[in-house]
Design an enzyme around this catalytic site. Structure first.
Site, PDB file in Angstrom:
ATOM      1  N   THR A  48       0.857  -1.208   0.037  1.00 22.98           N
ATOM      2  CA  THR A  48      -0.058  -0.004  -0.008  1.00 22.98           C
ATOM      3  C   THR A  48       0.781   1.356   0.232  1.00 22.98           C
ATOM      4  O   THR A  48       0.401   2.382  -0.586  1.00 22.98           O
ATOM      5  CB  THR A  48      -1.124  -0.033   1.283  1.00 22.98           C
ATOM      6  N   TYR A  82      -3.676  14.629   5.634  1.00 22.92           N
ATOM      7  CA  TYR A  82      -2.973  13.334   5.308  1.00 22.92           C
ATOM      8  C   TYR A  82      -1.973  13.480   4.451  1.00 22.92           C
ATOM      9  O   TYR A  82      -0.815  12.992   4.843  1.00 22.92           O
ATOM     10  CB  TYR A  82      -3.994  12.437   4.662  1.00 22.92           C
ATOM     11  N   LEU A 120      -2.688   5.264  -0.602  1.00 23.85           N
ATOM     12  CA  LEU A 120      -3.935   4.689  -0.842  1.00 23.85           C
ATOM     13  C   LEU A 120      -4.249   3.455  -0.049  1.00 23.85           C
ATOM     14  O   LEU A 120      -4.521   2.442  -1.134  1.00 23.85           O
ATOM     15  CB  LEU A 120      -4.420   4.908  -2.389  1.00 23.85           C
ATOM     16  N   HIS A 121      -3.937   3.132   1.087  1.00 25.74           N
ATOM     17  CA  HIS A 121      -4.038   1.933   1.643  1.00 25.74           C
ATOM     18  C   HIS A 121      -5.336   1.129   1.441  1.00 25.74           C
ATOM     19  O   HIS A 121      -5.569   0.090   1.131  1.00 25.74           O
ATOM     20  CB  HIS A 121      -3.797   2.362   3.170  1.00 25.74           C
ATOM     21  N   ASP A 122      -6.438   1.949   2.006  1.00 28.62           N
ATOM     22  CA  ASP A 122      -7.837   1.342   1.925  1.00 28.62           C
ATOM     23  C   ASP A 122      -8.213   1.096   0.226  1.00 28.62           C
ATOM     24  O   ASP A 122      -8.722   0.016   0.178  1.00 28.62           O
ATOM     25  CB  ASP A 122      -8.792   2.022   2.607  1.00 28.62           C
TER      26      ASP A 122
END
Length: 311
Positions: free
Chosen positions: A195, A224, A239-241
């Protein structure tokens, strides 16, 4: 369309993941369950309702879940996600939708029982709700098609975001994560290893200029992106999620392998560490599919294209 339930602790990247899932038009989102994590549960609930209203999808039910980890005290990260969890990007935004009365874990069980083998559960927050559901219903692992989790760190030792070897979602409720990993469900872990290679830069945000979500994406990611610049000297936020949703949409974004993975729940230095037995030293059957590489450029391009769609 693939049936999914999203389990979220709606901060900035959760919000982007929800919009990505909805605007992909490839997923039938049966409901969204909420969990304490990035911010307290009450904020998570409001943020989730606002995002659904922004997307014009107020018919999707929101089921509140656990307001604390199984055993530990709650920890939140307002310094990354802002005072309200979404960078105050929707201050004053009116929404008419409300949370449902049903508890998140019960909703997950009910939907999985009603659609056996059809539901992918996308979990992008701490795993408290899932652990409670697995403990309550032993058949849940058989009813779910798969569980795709944003969490952990498997090969980049020392590069965690909570402790040197621990990632926030798993750290927040490591006991819950351990229950989920050993539930017998088909489980994939989309970890920090991949990620962190998917950055949304200020330039990327401006690609959405004139589109429906431009203002929200720009405003919500400001704090962020500022955190990423200060802490990691990066121009952009990971953009982890959304990548976790991206894996469900297109497996080609990621390379995977299956190994035995466990979670450290005792050591104060390693609490929440996801330990992957690459060499098979423990002699255990593989239980988790891990991600080893990502086509970050292709994924970010698809993410921007999806959020930039007309109508």
């Amino acid at each position: 369309m693939k049936k999914v339930i999203m389990d979220v602790d709606t901060g900035v990247d959760d919000a982007l993941a929800i919009l990505y899932a909805l605007e992909s038009r490839q997923l039938d989102v049966l409901g969204i369950t909420t969990v304490n994590g990035n911010v307290p549960l009450e904020m998570v609930n409001v943020n989730t309702l606002k995002i659904l209203s922004l997307a014009g999808r107020e018919e999707i039910p929101v089921q509140p879940g656990a307001d604390r980890p199984l055993l530990r005290e709650s920890e939140h990260v307002h310094h990354i996600h802002g005072d309200d969890g979404i960078g105050n990007a929707l201050d004053g935004f009116e929404h008419n939708n409300q949370c449902e009365a049903q508890f998140a874990a019960d909703f997950i069980i009910e939907q999985a029982k009603n659609h056996p083998g059809e539901i992918t559960l996308i979990a992008v927050g701490p795993l408290t709700n899932l652990a409670l559901a697995f403990r309550k219903e032993p058949n849940l692992s058989k009813w779910l098609s798969e569980v795709v989790i944003m969490g952990g760190l498997v090969s980049e030792a020392g590069r965690g975001n909570k402790l040197p070897n621990s990632e926030f979602n798993i750290f927040t409720d490591a006991e819950a994560a351990r229950i989920v990993f050993h539930s017998g469900a088909e489980t994939t872990l989309v970890s920090l290893d991949v990620t962190k290679q998917t950055l949304l830069s200020s330039y990327d945000v401006e690609v959405l200029e004139g589109r429906k979500y431009h203002d929200f994406v720009r405003q919500s990611t400001e704090v962020y992106r500022a955190f990423s610049k200060e802490r990691f000297n990066l121009d952009g936020c990971a953009l982890h999620d959304p990548l976790t949703v991206g894996y469900v949409l297109n497996r080609d974004f990621l390379k995977t392998e299956k190994h035995y993975v466990d979670v450290e729940t005792i050591s104060p230095l390693g609490y929440g560490q996801t330990i992957c037995d690459f060499g098979g030293l423990l002699g255990k059957e593989p239980n988790v599919t891990i991600c080893t590489d990502v086509d970050g450029e292709a994924f970010v391009a698809h993410f921007l294209e999806t959020l930039g769609k007309e109508g």
